[in-house]
Write a protein that holds these residues in place. Structure first.
Motif, mmCIF file in Angstrom:
data_model
loop_
_atom_site.group_PDB
_atom_site.id
_atom_site.type_symbol
_atom_site.label_atom_id
_atom_site.label_comp_id
_atom_site.label_asym_id
_atom_site.label_seq_id
_atom_site.Cartn_x
_atom_site.Cartn_y
_atom_site.Cartn_z
ATOM 1 N N GLU A 172 32.236 48.485 42.480
ATOM 2 C CA GLU A 172 33.064 47.662 41.635
ATOM 3 C C GLU A 172 32.730 47.945 40.381
ATOM 4 O O GLU A 172 31.417 48.135 39.912
ATOM 5 C CB GLU A 172 32.736 46.023 41.913
ATOM 6 N N GLU B 19 33.848 47.306 36.050
ATOM 7 C CA GLU B 19 34.595 46.236 35.234
ATOM 8 C C GLU B 19 35.797 47.232 34.436
ATOM 9 O O GLU B 19 35.255 48.196 33.719
ATOM 10 C CB GLU B 19 33.592 45.714 34.310
ATOM 11 N N GLU C 135 38.752 47.009 31.305
ATOM 12 C CA GLU C 135 39.245 45.837 30.351
ATOM 13 C C GLU C 135 40.648 46.054 30.262
ATOM 14 O O GLU C 135 41.101 47.496 30.005
ATOM 15 C CB GLU C 135 38.526 46.095 29.153
ATOM 16 N N ARG C 136 41.454 45.280 30.421
ATOM 17 C CA ARG C 136 43.114 45.152 30.396
ATOM 18 C C ARG C 136 43.421 44.037 29.806
ATOM 19 O O ARG C 136 42.965 42.939 29.858
ATOM 20 C CB ARG C 136 43.674 45.356 31.775
ATOM 21 N N ASP C 137 44.246 44.164 28.558
ATOM 22 C CA ASP C 137 45.014 43.046 27.719
ATOM 23 C C ASP C 137 44.031 42.135 27.253
ATOM 24 O O ASP C 137 44.050 40.935 27.430
ATOM 25 C CB ASP C 137 45.871 42.314 28.746
ATOM 26 N N ARG D 126 41.071 41.310 28.598
ATOM 27 C CA ARG D 126 40.362 40.693 29.484
ATOM 28 C C ARG D 126 39.446 41.765 30.437
ATOM 29 O O ARG D 126 39.821 42.740 30.611
ATOM 30 C CB ARG D 126 41.192 40.013 30.624
ATOM 31 N N VAL D 127 38.428 41.366 30.787
ATOM 32 C CA VAL D 127 37.626 42.012 31.542
ATOM 33 C C VAL D 127 37.579 41.712 33.117
ATOM 34 O O VAL D 127 37.537 40.577 33.449
ATOM 35 C CB VAL D 127 36.029 41.926 31.207
ATOM 36 N N ARG D 128 38.100 42.743 34.027
ATOM 37 C CA ARG D 128 38.156 42.322 35.517
ATOM 38 C C ARG D 128 37.374 43.474 36.214
ATOM 39 O O ARG D 128 37.433 44.566 35.679
ATOM 40 C CB ARG D 128 39.695 42.699 35.597
ATOM 41 N N LYS D 129 37.321 43.180 37.324
ATOM 42 C CA LYS D 129 36.390 43.741 38.209
ATOM 43 C C LYS D 129 37.478 44.311 39.238
ATOM 44 O O LYS D 129 38.354 43.870 39.809
ATOM 45 C CB LYS D 129 35.687 43.007 39.146
ATOM 46 N N THR D 130 37.283 45.757 39.523
ATOM 47 C CA THR D 130 38.026 46.285 40.440
ATOM 48 C C THR D 130 37.610 47.448 41.195
ATOM 49 O O THR D 130 36.415 47.833 40.594
ATOM 50 C CB THR D 130 39.399 47.209 39.492
#
Length: 113
Positions: free
Chosen positions: A87, A89, A91-93, A95-99
């Motif tokens: 996983e 992290e 950062e998009r728009d 926001r920090v999201r996990k992928t």
């Protein structure tokens, strides 16, 4: 999430075409099969006038599906590798999201298409 995707470079590790490398043209997740460019070529007999085939009919050579367990993803060093996930992290728009990203097990580096 499939470990092998359309467009990946893979090597056949079992079967009559063992050792050949090619790009994945199609993945069938329901039957666990892949079609690899230039691998598992078979003769197919077609009648004249069949839709989707040559209008004159005859014998065509096409790629047949091969089981997904008989292919391995090829790494940057042109050798077959095992695939894992980690996983990350992103950062998009704002926001920090996990992928999840695919990684090569041997080197631990991210696999890119």
């Amino acid at each position: 999430m499939a470990k092998i995707k359309k467009g990946d470079l893979v090597q056949v590790i079992a079967g009559r075409d063992k050792g050949l490398q090619g790009r994945v043209l199609q993945v069938d997740t329901n039957r666990d099969r892949v079609i690899v460019e230039g691998v598992m070529r078979v003769k197919k007999h077609t009648k004249p006038g069949q839709p989707g085939a040559s209008s004159s009919g005859g014998i065509e050579t096409v790629e047949a599906p091969i089981h997904i367990s008989n292919v391995a993803l090829v790494g940057p060093d042109k050798k077959p590798i095992r695939v894992g996930y980690k996983e990350v992290e992103v950062e998009r728009d704002g926001r920090v999201r996990k992928t999840r990203v695919r990684i090569g097990r041997r080197a631990g580096e991210e696999i890119e298409l």
